[in-house]
Design an enzyme around this catalytic site. Structure first.
Site, PDB file in Angstrom:
ATOM      1  N   SER A   7      -9.776  55.882 113.448  1.00 17.05           N
ATOM      2  CA  SER A   7      -8.763  56.844 113.064  1.00 17.05           C
ATOM      3  C   SER A   7      -9.023  57.333 111.644  1.00 17.05           C
ATOM      4  O   SER A   7     -10.097  57.853 111.361  1.00 17.05           O
ATOM      5  CB  SER A   7      -7.364  56.224 113.224  1.00 17.05           C
ATOM      6  OG  SER A   7      -6.366  57.211 113.123  1.00 17.05           O
TER       7      SER A   7
ATOM      8  N   ASP B  12      -7.060  60.065 123.361  1.00 14.76           N
ATOM      9  CA  ASP B  12      -6.687  59.848 121.963  1.00 14.76           C
ATOM     10  C   ASP B  12      -5.463  60.655 121.543  1.00 14.76           C
ATOM     11  O   ASP B  12      -4.689  60.236 120.691  1.00 14.76           O
ATOM     12  CB  ASP B  12      -7.857  60.226 121.051  1.00 14.76           C
ATOM     13  CG  ASP B  12      -8.550  59.027 120.439  1.00 14.76           C
ATOM     14  OD1 ASP B  12      -7.865  58.027 120.156  1.00 14.76           O
ATOM     15  OD2 ASP B  12      -9.778  59.088 120.241  1.00 14.76           O
TER      16      ASP B  12
ATOM     17  N   HIS C  44      -4.815  56.413 121.611  1.00 13.61           N
ATOM     18  CA  HIS C  44      -5.326  56.239 120.251  1.00 13.61           C
ATOM     19  C   HIS C  44      -5.170  54.787 119.815  1.00 13.61           C
ATOM     20  O   HIS C  44      -4.108  54.193 119.984  1.00 13.61           O
ATOM     21  CB  HIS C  44      -4.541  57.158 119.306  1.00 13.61           C
ATOM     22  CG  HIS C  44      -5.131  57.278 117.945  1.00 13.61           C
ATOM     23  ND1 HIS C  44      -6.410  57.723 117.731  1.00 13.61           N
ATOM     24  CD2 HIS C  44      -4.615  57.008 116.717  1.00 13.61           C
ATOM     25  CE1 HIS C  44      -6.656  57.728 116.433  1.00 13.61           C
ATOM     26  NE2 HIS C  44      -5.591  57.297 115.794  1.00 13.61           N
TER      27      HIS C  44
END
Length: 552
Positions: free
Chosen positions: A215, A340, A455
């Site tokens: 991330s 995601d 995610h």
């Protein structure tokens, strides 16, 4: 992502140093001499003739002054007992109602695997791997004190040294001067530099460091290899669900954001702003920087994310896409999770996860326009048509919801990552390029049956949670964890994720080979897991027709 600590409970950078161990005549490092002084960790048995030296809370820089770059630690007398985690850097709690952590937070933790003998005088074949991984809290205490970023499983199973560290994230944009700023990136650089200078004392090779992150950590990894400040420090890198080209990765209006915070805390917005922010109570400033989570299909949350690095002319001397020559000799893996964008899509359109509530087609149209707004209303119509071309006359509710997730996944993560892979491959000299898609279905029972990997779903497998908390997982999850640890640590050792100490289920080809191949990672891996041209039609659409979504 640094902007989402209230959402997923994960934001931080991690550094792992992978190595192949040499031999000596003890099973523990004991007290280790570092540039600041001696440090003493703890030794644990992790299996038959397997041990782990763990060092927690080693300072890699002095306690930072607010809105200032990190400086070297002055050192200490005697032996530092490195047995406890130090406080995370100051940040909002998960509910965004209070502040946790401390300004004195620049510390790192090290896991060193040992067999019946300890490493020393490493052979030439030894390698080092530095991993940077960002999620929503710098350090997260999981259920039953199961720390997400505990490096033991990677260290033991992949025969690597694992180093995790804290860094500041709030201060990145607040100075608004081209000469200073990006303090989170400078903290990361300070930690990487500390590892380079000191890791030999722990058995690592400072000349073969690999960084990886997830991330905001994935974007941080990308920024670190693009910056000229790290020349000669990093050998390899892995970006998971985040790159410097992501639309949230660079703050394009830092002055505006800083002025908003200044007004909230009663500071002027003229030349005295920075000095006033330095004097203001840090908790007050941190609370003032909270993200507004009110969002909708026409005003998606991705456009509200502001706490990102800036192009400062120093650490980042130019736009990210112009800096890939600095990574020409760095081996690089980058990839995304197949859904995601789900976590963002559910904020924008809450009905996505509710099987009893239909999502109207109008939400797809509104989201198409919002994500394409920089190119005008015609682009929004084109985006809608591109994503609904296979719907037919009566799309099902599942079709509508999956289309929304696909659109946000592509825009926020997948397309910028593919563009990054092309740039790295095009500029590479000795550096190799690898691409992946993580598609192991989410384990969240409240999610719909069509759900893929959300995610941050990959992190639990990279850090070996199916092994450390086996009752929470099925055997197939341990397979996924084994595969990921093997690929990641092989890559650290050799620059090729298929070659190293650990066996893998299928060979992972380079991205630059014919067809721009990628590896689909899940629990059913075989020769069919090697695929090519990941969502090429949509990548072409966003990068060619919409143009530069990441630098508007």
């Amino acid at each position: 992502m640094p902007h989402l600590q209230q959402l997923s409970g994960m934001l931080g950078v991690f550094i792992s140093v992978a190595l192949i161990l040499g031999t000596a005549n003890a099973a523990s490092l004991g007290a280790v001499y570092t540039e600041g002084g001696m440090v003493q960790g703890e030794k644990y048995s992790v299996g038959l003739f397997h041990y782990m030296d763990v060092f927690k809370g080693i300072p890699f820089a002095a306690a930072p002054d607010r809105l200032e770059k990190p400086v070297p630690h002055p050192g200490w007398d005697g032996v530092l007992k490195a047995t406890d985690y130090r406080k995370r850097c100051m940040q909002l709690n998960l509910l965004a109602t209070d502040v946790v952590g401390s300004e004195d937070c620049l510390y790192l933790n090290i896991w060193v695997p040992q067999g019946s003998t300890v490493s020393s005088n490493l052979p030439v074949r030894c390698s080092s791997m530095v991993v940077a991984s960002c999620l929503v809290v710098v350090r997260v205490q999981n259920f039953l004190n199961n720390y997400l970023y505990d490096g033991q499983e990677i260290a033991d199973r992949g025969n690597v040294i694992v180093v995790t560290f804290n860094y500041r994230y709030l201060n990145d944009d607040l100075s608004m001067s081209c000469s200073i700023g990006n303090y989170g990136l400078w903290d990361q650089h300070a930690a990487i530099s500390w590892v380079h200078r000191n890791i030999r004392a722990f058995g690592g090779n400072p000349d073969n460091i690999t960084i990886f992150g997830e991330s905001a950590g994935g974007a941080s990894v990308n920024f670190q290899i693009l910056s000229p400040k790290n020349m000669g420090l990093i050998r390899r890198a892995i970006s998971q669900s985040g790159v410097a080209l992501c639309p949230w990765a660079v703050n394009r209006n830092p002055r505006q954001y800083a002025e908003e915070i200044a007004r909230k805390v009663g500071c002027p917005t003229d030349s005295g702003m920075v000095a006033c922010l330095r004097r203001t109570d840090p908790k007050t400033v941190t609370l003032a920087g909270s993200v507004n989570f009110s969002a909708s299909a026409s005003h998606p949350i991705v456009h509200n994310l502001a706490l990102s690095p800036v192009i400062d002319g120093d650490f980042l001397p130019g736009e990210p896409e112009t800096l890939f020559g600095n990574a020409a000799d760095i081996d690089y893996i980058a990839g995304v999770n197949d859904m995601d964008g789900h976590i963002f899509a559910t904020i924008d359109i809450p009905s996505l996860n509710n099987a009893l509530v239909s999502t109207p087609v109008e939400d797809v149209r509104a989201l198409s326009i919002a994500l394409s707004e920089s190119r005008g209303p015609d682009a929004g119509v084109a985006t809608y048509e591109e994503y609904t071309v296979n719907w037919g006359s009566k799309p099902s509710d599942t079709d509508v919801k999956k289309t929304i997730v696909d659109m946000e996944t592509d825009y926020i993560f997948l397309v910028p990552t593919q563009a990054t892979l092309y740039l790295h491959s095009d500029h590479a000299k000795s550096g190799r390029t690898y691409s992946y898609l993580f598609s192991e279905p989410s384990r969240m029972p409240i999610f719909p049956l069509w759900m893929g990997a959300d995610h941050a779903d990959d992190l639990q497998f990279v850090f070996g949670k199916p092994f450390s908390t086996p009752l929470g997982y099925f055997p197939r999850h341990r397979d996924v964890a084994k595969y990921m640890i093997s690929y990641w640590t092989n890559f650290a050792q050799t620059g090729d994720p298929s070659k190293g100490e650990s066996s893998v289920p299928v060979s992972w080809p380079e991205f630059a080979s014919s067809g721009h191949q990628y590896l689909d990672i899940n629990n059913k891996m075989n020769s069919d897991s090697v695929k090519e041209m990941l969502r090429t039609r949509l990548v072409y659409y966003w990068t060619t027709l919409i143009l530069n979504i990441y630098s508007k």
